[in-house]
Enzyme design. Structure first.
Site, PDB file in Angstrom:
ATOM      1  N   GLY A  75     -20.717 -54.777 -36.360  1.00 57.49           N
ATOM      2  CA  GLY A  75     -19.382 -54.178 -36.243  1.00 57.49           C
ATOM      3  C   GLY A  75     -18.546 -54.890 -35.199  1.00 57.49           C
ATOM      4  O   GLY A  75     -18.960 -55.039 -34.048  1.00 57.49           O
ATOM      5  N   GLY A 111     -15.454 -53.873 -34.252  1.00 57.35           N
ATOM      6  CA  GLY A 111     -14.365 -52.976 -33.852  1.00 57.35           C
ATOM      7  C   GLY A 111     -14.211 -53.062 -32.346  1.00 57.35           C
ATOM      8  O   GLY A 111     -14.595 -54.050 -31.710  1.00 57.35           O
ATOM      9  N   PHE A 112     -13.679 -52.004 -31.743  1.00 53.33           N
ATOM     10  CA  PHE A 112     -13.456 -52.024 -30.295  1.00 53.33           C
ATOM     11  C   PHE A 112     -14.767 -52.189 -29.527  1.00 53.33           C
ATOM     12  O   PHE A 112     -14.844 -52.946 -28.571  1.00 53.33           O
ATOM     13  CB  PHE A 112     -12.778 -50.726 -29.850  1.00 53.33           C
ATOM     14  CG  PHE A 112     -11.332 -50.678 -30.219  1.00 53.33           C
ATOM     15  CD1 PHE A 112     -10.395 -51.376 -29.490  1.00 53.33           C
ATOM     16  CD2 PHE A 112     -10.901 -49.939 -31.302  1.00 53.33           C
ATOM     17  CE1 PHE A 112      -9.056 -51.348 -29.818  1.00 53.33           C
ATOM     18  CE2 PHE A 112      -9.558 -49.894 -31.650  1.00 53.33           C
ATOM     19  CZ  PHE A 112      -8.632 -50.597 -30.905  1.00 53.33           C
ATOM     20  N   GLY A 113     -15.802 -51.472 -29.945  1.00 51.13           N
ATOM     21  CA  GLY A 113     -17.074 -51.533 -29.227  1.00 51.13           C
ATOM     22  C   GLY A 113     -17.737 -52.885 -29.374  1.00 51.13           C
ATOM     23  O   GLY A 113     -18.072 -53.550 -28.379  1.00 51.13           O
ATOM     24  N   GLU A 119       0.678 -37.729 -35.940  1.00 52.72           N
ATOM     25  CA  GLU A 119       1.521 -38.932 -35.971  1.00 52.72           C
ATOM     26  C   GLU A 119       1.976 -39.249 -37.397  1.00 52.72           C
ATOM     27  O   GLU A 119       3.106 -39.689 -37.613  1.00 52.72           O
ATOM     28  CB  GLU A 119       0.846 -40.130 -35.291  1.00 52.72           C
ATOM     29  CG  GLU A 119      -0.402 -40.647 -35.940  1.00 52.72           C
ATOM     30  CD  GLU A 119      -1.215 -41.574 -35.034  1.00 52.72           C
ATOM     31  OE1 GLU A 119      -0.920 -41.708 -33.839  1.00 52.72           O
ATOM     32  OE2 GLU A 119      -2.208 -42.151 -35.550  1.00 52.72           O
ATOM     33  N   ALA A 161     -10.796 -45.319 -28.554  1.00 60.32           N
ATOM     34  CA  ALA A 161     -11.029 -46.726 -28.248  1.00 60.32           C
ATOM     35  C   ALA A 161     -11.570 -46.959 -26.830  1.00 60.32           C
ATOM     36  O   ALA A 161     -12.514 -47.750 -26.660  1.00 60.32           O
ATOM     37  CB  ALA A 161      -9.746 -47.514 -28.485  1.00 60.32           C
TER      38      ALA A 161
END
Ligand SMILES: Cc1cc2nc3c(=O)[nH]c(=O)nc-3n(C[C@H](O)[C@H](O)[C@H](O)COP(=O)(O)OP(=O)(O)OC[C@H]3O[C@@H](n4cnc5c(N)ncnc54)[C@H](O)[C@@H]3O)c2cc1C
Length: 474
Positions: A24, A26-28, A183, A328
């Site tokens: 992954g 992503g952010f991590g 949102e 995040a």
């Protein structure tokens, strides 16, 4: 000098170095990889996509404010300067923790350390059959599908009204009053009232009905009550109807059943539930109800200190016993934390002259002195619409324009790549002044669930349907 260098044909040298596989980007995963870039390890980052998605701005793609390329960046290019990192685009299908391998559809990759950061998807609480009628917002593909449905609804209504028929009721229902639902609802209202207001001749988009349904007693439940209240007021001001304590019991083409009523809905959007990646269960470790792995305080899988789970896939509590949110900053801090652990352990082994991660060492006290992960909470921000947001920094609670400016600043700052930051900043400034939303492209199918083949809205049962007035032709 880097301990690992690339040969001319691109292969990674230093093959005896410990191998870290990160699932992954992503952010991590990305933060773990970047923090390990100068460590004496070889890293393989595997992701099913070739790009990293900045999820906090997905709603802008879904509502035609930004294009996909402005909130996503190729993983290969983000990591290109780190010679000890290779990137593979592949779907991970499972693991063999006993033999320390990661399985993809066409290969098995060995690892010494494994970091799993596969994130989360949508949960329909056992009603997966609702998904085709109510897409969620987790990926670029989801955002484009939402954009297609929203823009198509206006086009179909205009076409029908232009043909002299009574226009369909443009009812947009957003299910779930968390940050994503809020949102989406707020921005849809903005589009209908401003961006599209003067572009149609036979319908009046400003009369679009936007309904936000929340099963709990208040929206934004993770925020303090005063901010929930403020968010609800800001949404009302934008023209969104918020119904709390309203549980959705059924979704069908063109309608949502909630609070004992059938609500006609041209477009339904799902922002109600999160489920961790199914890869969590494949680790064979205990998981919670959302499928998150119940990791140890050092973020490792019980019984496997060499396997670390981070981000939305990990269930971690803070020192007060409160579950860390799926945001995040948690994933980023966890990525950096596990990178530091690995680096320290690998360097300690090298210093001691021990063979890197031999089996005997793995059984021993190598991992005993690990610290626990501690999350530094810098505050939470949720945007609602143009100049509307809420922010909670400890005891400081802010609403409205200042909160929105803080939100804007933080989100532009954390976007990957200077080009994206600049583009998004310019887009935002432009649309703030002009209300324009430039990415209004309808691509793919021109069918909307709930419309019949000849593009008429689905008939609404007269007895049970709540009356939401149709938009009268102009
Ligand atoms: C619409 C939306 C808005 C959000 N807004 C905010 C916000 O304003 N502020 C905030 O802090 N947080 C926000 N979040 C939450 C935040 O984006 C997540 O907490 C964060 O992305 C989690 O990071 P992660 O690394 O765990 O997972 P992700 O960032 O989701 O990355 C997971 C990666 O794993 C890859 N992957 C998954 N399965 C596989 C597989 N089988 N094989 C290979 N690769 C795989 C995926 O392709 C993906 O690249 C938002 C999330 C969403 C969906």
């Amino acid at each position: 000098m880097d301990p690992v260098t690339a040969t001319r044909d691109g292969e990674i040298e230093g093959k005896s170095l410990p191998r870290v596989v990160i699932v992954g980007a992503g952010f991590g995963g990305l933060n773990a990889a970047q923090a390990l870039a100068k460590a004496p390890v070889r890293i393989t980052v595997i992701d099913q996509k070739n790009f990293h998605t900045f999820q906090p701005l997905l709603y802008q793609v879904a509502t035609a404010g930004l294009s996909p390329g402005e909130i996503a960046a190729p993983i290969r290019s983000i990591l290109r300067s780190h010679k000890n990192i290779e990137v593979l685009m592949a779907e991970v299908t499972g693991f063999d923790l006993g033999h320390r391998t990661v399985k993809t559809s066409d290969a098995e990759l060995p690892y010494d350390y494994l970091i799993v950061a596969a994130g989360a998807g949508d949960s329909y609480f056992g009603h997966d059959d609702w998904e085709p009628y109510a897409p969620g917002l987790k990926t670029i593909e989801d955002a484009l599908e939402i954009r297609r449905r929203v823009l198509l609804a206006f086009e179909l209504a205009e076409r029908q009204a232009a043909a002299g028929e009574s226009a369909i009721p443009l009812n947009f229902v957003v299910v779930g009053g968390g940050p994503t639902g809020v949102e989406l609802a707020g921005t849809l209202a903005e589009i209908a009232r401003h961006a599209l207001a003067h572009e149609f001749r036979s319908i009046d988009p400003a009369r679009t009905h936007i309904l936000l349904l929340e099963a709990g007693p208040r929206i934004l439940p993770a925020y303090s009550e005063d901010l929930s209240q403020s968010a609800q007021e800001q949404l009302s001001h934008l023209g969104v109807e918020v119904r709390t304590s309203t549980m959705v019991t059924q979704i069908e083409p063109g309608a949502v059943h909630a609070g004992g009523t059938r609500l006609p809905a041209t477009v339904v959007l799902w922002a109600a539930g999160v489920a961790a990646s199914p890869l969590g269960k494949k680790l064979g470790a205990p998981v919670d109800r959302a499928g998150r792995v119940l990791v140890q305080p050092d973020l490792s899988v019980p019984g496997h200190p060499e396997v670390l789970v981070i981000g939305d896939l990990a269930a971690v509590k803070d020192e007060h016993g409160k579950m860390l949110p799926g945001v995040a900053p948690v994933a980023i801090q966890q990525g950096r934390f596990v990178a530091k652990l690995i680096r320290k352990e690998v360097e300690a082994r090298t210093k001691a002259g021990a063979p890197p991660l031999s089996r005997s060492l793995r059984q021993g006290g190598d991992f005993d002195s690990r610290p626990n992960f501690h999350y530094w909470d810098k505050g939470s921000l949720a945007t609602i619409g143009r100049a509307a947001a809420v922010a909670e920094f400890g005891r400081i609670h802010i609403s409205g324009f200042i909160a929105w400016l803080s939100w804007l600043f933080v989100h532009i700052l954390f976007l990957i790549g200077f080009r994206n930051r600049l583009l998004v900043f310019i887009q935002w400034a432009w649309s703030y002044v002009t209300y324009e939303r430039g990415a209004r492209l309808i691509t793919g199918s021109t069918h909307l669930p709930g419309w019949s083949a000849d593009q008429k809205p689905a008939t609404v049962s007269a007895q049970r349907a709540e009356e939401i007035p149709a938009i009268p032709p102009k």
